[in-house]
Write a protein that holds these residues in place. Structure first.
Motif, mmCIF file in Angstrom:
data_model
loop_
_atom_site.group_PDB
_atom_site.id
_atom_site.type_symbol
_atom_site.label_atom_id
_atom_site.label_comp_id
_atom_site.label_asym_id
_atom_site.label_seq_id
_atom_site.Cartn_x
_atom_site.Cartn_y
_atom_site.Cartn_z
ATOM 1 N N UNK A 175 40.121 44.600 34.201
ATOM 2 C CA UNK A 175 40.873 44.333 32.977
ATOM 3 C C UNK A 175 40.251 43.169 32.207
ATOM 4 N N UNK A 176 39.819 42.145 32.939
ATOM 5 C CA UNK A 176 39.164 40.996 32.297
ATOM 6 C C UNK A 176 37.845 41.432 31.661
ATOM 7 N N UNK A 177 37.079 42.252 32.375
ATOM 8 C CA UNK A 177 35.815 42.765 31.838
ATOM 9 C C UNK A 177 36.054 43.602 30.593
ATOM 10 N N UNK A 178 37.077 44.448 30.635
ATOM 11 C CA UNK A 178 37.407 45.280 29.477
ATOM 12 C C UNK A 178 37.766 44.413 28.267
ATOM 13 N N UNK A 179 38.510 43.339 28.505
ATOM 14 C CA UNK A 179 38.876 42.430 27.418
ATOM 15 C C UNK A 179 37.660 41.769 26.798
ATOM 16 N N UNK B 150 35.577 44.414 24.722
ATOM 17 C CA UNK B 150 36.161 44.742 23.415
ATOM 18 C C UNK B 150 35.744 43.719 22.358
ATOM 19 N N UNK B 151 35.534 42.467 22.772
ATOM 20 C CA UNK B 151 35.183 41.409 21.820
ATOM 21 C C UNK B 151 33.711 41.421 21.410
ATOM 22 N N UNK B 152 32.876 42.230 22.048
ATOM 23 C CA UNK B 152 31.469 42.304 21.672
ATOM 24 C C UNK B 152 31.316 43.063 20.358
ATOM 25 N N UNK B 153 30.332 42.686 19.536
ATOM 26 C CA UNK B 153 30.140 43.388 18.266
ATOM 27 C C UNK B 153 29.677 44.841 18.469
ATOM 28 N N UNK B 154 28.898 45.092 19.526
ATOM 29 C CA UNK B 154 28.420 46.448 19.792
ATOM 30 C C UNK B 154 28.478 46.705 21.304
ATOM 31 N N UNK B 155 29.641 47.064 21.847
ATOM 32 C CA UNK B 155 29.774 47.226 23.292
ATOM 33 C C UNK B 155 28.938 48.378 23.859
ATOM 34 N N UNK B 156 28.618 49.371 23.060
ATOM 35 C CA UNK B 156 27.812 50.495 23.538
ATOM 36 C C UNK B 156 26.420 50.017 23.949
ATOM 37 N N UNK B 157 25.846 49.066 23.190
ATOM 38 C CA UNK B 157 24.531 48.521 23.521
ATOM 39 C C UNK B 157 24.566 47.860 24.895
ATOM 40 N N UNK B 158 25.619 47.126 25.179
ATOM 41 C CA UNK B 158 25.775 46.460 26.477
ATOM 42 C C UNK B 158 25.900 47.490 27.599
#
Length: 80
Positions: free
Chosen positions: A39-43, A46-54
């Motif tokens: 849950x912490x990782x998901x939070x 979500x705050x990353x500008x482009x989570x797909x890249x990560x």
């Protein structure tokens, strides 16, 4: 495995399902701890500008590690 017999299937593996309880207090506490970490990782994700890249980077690292198991050594540059 000192007494391995390829003609005898499963050798000394225990039968399934196991007779002992799997849902012990220790296991349940670790499950709760893992759930909180996800849950912490998901939070944070979500705050990353482009989570797909990560996430793509994580998938590439996993593919590289899996290839190394099969004795295929590669670099990160080969993935691009």
């Amino acid at each position: 495995m000192t007494n391995f017999n390829r003609n005898e299937p499963y050798n000394d593996l225990p039968l399934l399902p196991p007779k002992s309880a799997l849902e012990t207090t220790k296991v349940l506490r670790k499950t709760i701890e893992a759930s909180r970490a996800l849950a912490k990782f998901n939070g944070m994700l979500i705050n990353l500008p482009n989570p797909i890249f990560f996430l793509d980077t994580i998938h590439l690292q996993e593919a590289k590690a899996s290839s190394e198991i099969e004795n295929i050594i590669t670099t990160n540059d080969n993935f691009l």
